[in-house]
Write a protein that holds these residues in place. Structure first.
Motif, mmCIF file in Angstrom:
data_model
loop_
_atom_site.group_PDB
_atom_site.id
_atom_site.type_symbol
_atom_site.label_atom_id
_atom_site.label_comp_id
_atom_site.label_asym_id
_atom_site.label_seq_id
_atom_site.Cartn_x
_atom_site.Cartn_y
_atom_site.Cartn_z
ATOM 1 N N ALA A 1 0.840 -1.194 0.000
ATOM 2 C CA ALA A 1 0.000 0.000 0.000
ATOM 3 C C ALA A 1 0.873 1.242 0.000
ATOM 4 O O ALA A 1 2.035 1.205 0.411
ATOM 5 C CB ALA A 1 -0.914 0.005 1.222
ATOM 6 N N ALA A 2 0.282 2.330 -0.479
ATOM 7 C CA ALA A 2 0.935 3.636 -0.440
ATOM 8 C C ALA A 2 -0.022 4.605 0.236
ATOM 9 O O ALA A 2 -1.231 4.581 -0.016
ATOM 10 C CB ALA A 2 1.268 4.104 -1.844
ATOM 11 N N ARG A 3 0.518 5.425 1.107
ATOM 12 C CA ARG A 3 -0.282 6.380 1.854
ATOM 13 C C ARG A 3 0.355 7.768 1.712
ATOM 14 O O ARG A 3 1.558 7.877 1.485
ATOM 15 C CB ARG A 3 -0.374 5.962 3.319
ATOM 16 C CG ARG A 3 -0.832 4.491 3.470
ATOM 17 C CD ARG A 3 -1.486 4.185 4.771
ATOM 18 N NE ARG A 3 -2.772 4.808 4.920
ATOM 19 C CZ ARG A 3 -3.916 4.328 4.375
ATOM 20 N NH1 ARG A 3 -3.891 3.234 3.664
ATOM 21 N NH2 ARG A 3 -5.049 4.948 4.572
ATOM 22 N N VAL A 4 -0.461 8.796 1.873
ATOM 23 C CA VAL A 4 0.027 10.164 1.692
ATOM 24 C C VAL A 4 -0.296 10.999 2.928
ATOM 25 O O VAL A 4 -1.446 11.062 3.370
ATOM 26 C CB VAL A 4 -0.597 10.826 0.441
ATOM 27 C CG1 VAL A 4 -0.001 12.215 0.225
ATOM 28 C CG2 VAL A 4 -0.397 9.956 -0.795
ATOM 29 N N LEU A 5 0.731 11.616 3.465
ATOM 30 C CA LEU A 5 0.583 12.594 4.537
ATOM 31 C C LEU A 5 0.392 13.948 3.852
ATOM 32 O O LEU A 5 1.345 14.552 3.379
ATOM 33 C CB LEU A 5 1.830 12.622 5.421
ATOM 34 C CG LEU A 5 2.265 11.289 6.022
ATOM 35 C CD1 LEU A 5 3.628 11.432 6.692
ATOM 36 C CD2 LEU A 5 1.228 10.778 6.986
ATOM 37 N N VAL A 6 -0.851 14.383 3.744
ATOM 38 C CA VAL A 6 -1.163 15.664 3.116
ATOM 39 C C VAL A 6 -1.140 16.714 4.219
ATOM 40 O O VAL A 6 -1.924 16.635 5.170
ATOM 41 C CB VAL A 6 -2.538 15.637 2.420
ATOM 42 C CG1 VAL A 6 -2.817 16.977 1.741
ATOM 43 C CG2 VAL A 6 -2.619 14.493 1.425
ATOM 44 N N VAL A 7 -0.234 17.686 4.093
ATOM 45 C CA VAL A 7 -0.043 18.710 5.125
ATOM 46 C C VAL A 7 -0.317 20.076 4.510
ATOM 47 O O VAL A 7 0.242 20.415 3.461
ATOM 48 C CB VAL A 7 1.393 18.646 5.699
ATOM 49 C CG1 VAL A 7 1.633 19.771 6.698
ATOM 50 C CG2 VAL A 7 1.641 17.286 6.330
ATOM 51 N N ASP A 8 -1.183 20.863 5.166
ATOM 52 C CA ASP A 8 -1.517 22.184 4.635
ATOM 53 C C ASP A 8 -0.574 23.256 5.181
ATOM 54 O O ASP A 8 0.303 22.977 6.006
ATOM 55 C CB ASP A 8 -2.996 22.508 4.868
ATOM 56 C CG ASP A 8 -3.365 22.833 6.304
ATOM 57 O OD1 ASP A 8 -2.472 22.918 7.179
ATOM 58 O OD2 ASP A 8 -4.574 23.012 6.565
ATOM 59 N N GLU A 9 -0.793 24.488 4.721
ATOM 60 C CA GLU A 9 0.118 25.580 5.092
ATOM 61 C C GLU A 9 0.062 25.944 6.572
ATOM 62 O O GLU A 9 0.958 26.627 7.075
ATOM 63 C CB GLU A 9 -0.156 26.820 4.238
ATOM 64 C CG GLU A 9 -1.525 27.416 4.438
ATOM 65 C CD GLU A 9 -1.872 28.478 3.404
ATOM 66 O OE1 GLU A 9 -2.964 29.053 3.517
ATOM 67 O OE2 GLU A 9 -1.069 28.736 2.500
ATOM 68 N N THR A 10 -0.957 25.488 7.286
ATOM 69 C CA THR A 10 -1.026 25.733 8.725
ATOM 70 C C THR A 10 -0.482 24.550 9.528
ATOM 71 O O THR A 10 -0.710 24.459 10.733
ATOM 72 C CB THR A 10 -2.474 26.062 9.174
ATOM 73 O OG1 THR A 10 -3.318 24.939 8.928
ATOM 74 C CG2 THR A 10 -3.004 27.289 8.457
ATOM 75 N N GLN A 11 0.218 23.636 8.837
ATOM 76 C CA GLN A 11 0.898 22.496 9.467
ATOM 77 C C GLN A 11 -0.078 21.457 10.035
ATOM 78 O O GLN A 11 0.204 20.803 11.031
ATOM 79 C CB GLN A 11 1.867 22.959 10.556
ATOM 80 C CG GLN A 11 2.952 23.883 10.048
ATOM 81 C CD GLN A 11 3.834 23.185 9.015
ATOM 82 O OE1 GLN A 11 4.406 22.142 9.275
ATOM 83 N NE2 GLN A 11 3.933 23.748 7.817
ATOM 84 N N ARG A 12 -1.231 21.308 9.373
ATOM 85 C CA ARG A 12 -2.192 20.277 9.772
ATOM 86 C C ARG A 12 -2.153 19.151 8.751
ATOM 87 O O ARG A 12 -1.946 19.387 7.561
ATOM 88 C CB ARG A 12 -3.613 20.850 9.836
ATOM 89 C CG ARG A 12 -3.770 21.965 10.849
ATOM 90 C CD ARG A 12 -5.148 22.583 10.783
ATOM 91 N NE ARG A 12 -5.424 23.028 9.409
ATOM 92 C CZ ARG A 12 -6.638 23.329 8.950
ATOM 93 N NH1 ARG A 12 -7.698 23.232 9.731
ATOM 94 N NH2 ARG A 12 -6.810 23.720 7.709
ATOM 95 N N VAL A 13 -2.384 17.932 9.230
ATOM 96 C CA VAL A 13 -2.379 16.757 8.360
ATOM 97 C C VAL A 13 -3.819 16.292 8.136
ATOM 98 O O VAL A 13 -4.637 16.301 9.051
ATOM 99 C CB VAL A 13 -1.497 15.620 8.939
ATOM 100 C CG1 VAL A 13 -2.033 15.090 10.246
ATOM 101 C CG2 VAL A 13 -1.322 14.492 7.924
ATOM 102 N N LEU A 14 -4.113 15.897 6.911
ATOM 103 C CA LEU A 14 -5.443 15.429 6.549
ATOM 104 C C LEU A 14 -5.609 13.975 6.967
ATOM 105 O O LEU A 14 -4.792 13.126 6.623
ATOM 106 C CB LEU A 14 -5.641 15.552 5.031
ATOM 107 C CG LEU A 14 -6.977 15.047 4.485
ATOM 108 C CD1 LEU A 14 -8.140 15.844 5.063
ATOM 109 C CD2 LEU A 14 -6.961 15.120 2.962
ATOM 110 N N MET A 15 -6.678 13.704 7.713
ATOM 111 C CA MET A 15 -6.973 12.351 8.181
ATOM 112 C C MET A 15 -8.427 12.018 7.867
ATOM 113 O O MET A 15 -9.276 12.900 7.788
ATOM 114 C CB MET A 15 -6.747 12.258 9.697
ATOM 115 C CG MET A 15 -5.346 12.628 10.173
ATOM 116 S SD MET A 15 -4.087 11.431 9.724
ATOM 117 C CE MET A 15 -4.511 10.086 10.826
#
Length: 151
Positions: A9-23
């Protein structure tokens, strides 16, 4: 329960400009009362590279389309063993980091399994992840984000 199914599997840590990660908050359809949080991503198809898997899953689950090369090198790898819908899995998973200014999640490309097992998404700070009331996967995500300079 049947034999353990091995998968990549491949997973992505999507991080926005306010340093939050999408879960995403999910569940095992066989046990919908047990909720947990996980990153975007999923199982690789036979012909895919892991960056291709990550880019495909990201587009399906979030509507965010990126070229596989934009994901760069993997930032973390682990093995997760879990039950899902009455079957046991042993998943070797590779994580990529993607920084975005912001993103409005679009679930319309998600498949039947995702619609049945994911009920919401949320952007989390590292501090919030450390005190989350439901399990977070991978379990050491806050420490990983610290090592990656997130938060």
């Amino acid at each position: 329960m049947s034999d353990v199914i091995a998968r990549r599997a491949a997973r992505v840590l999507v991080v926005d400009e306010t340093q939050r990660v999408l879960m995403f908050r999910g569940c095992d359809p066989a046990h919908p009362e047990v909720r947990f949080w996980l990153t975007a991503g999923g199982g690789a198809q036979a012909s895919e590279t892991l960056p291709e898997t990550a880019a495909r899953e990201l587009a399906e689950e979030t509507g965010l389309r990126v070229e596989p090369a934009a994901l760069g090198e993997p930032v973390f790898e682990d093995v997760s063993e879990f039950s899902f819908n009455g079957r046991r899995y042993r998943q070797e998973q590779t994580f990529f980091l993607l920084r975005v200014p912001s993103w409005e999640v679009d679930h319309s490309g998600a498949g039947e399994v995702e619609h049945a097992s994911v009920d919401m998404h949320r952007w989390w700070t590292t501090a919030e992840l450390r005190t989350a009331p439901e399990p977070i996967y991978p379990r050491d995500l806050p420490d990983l984000l610290d090592r990656l300079g997130v938060g």
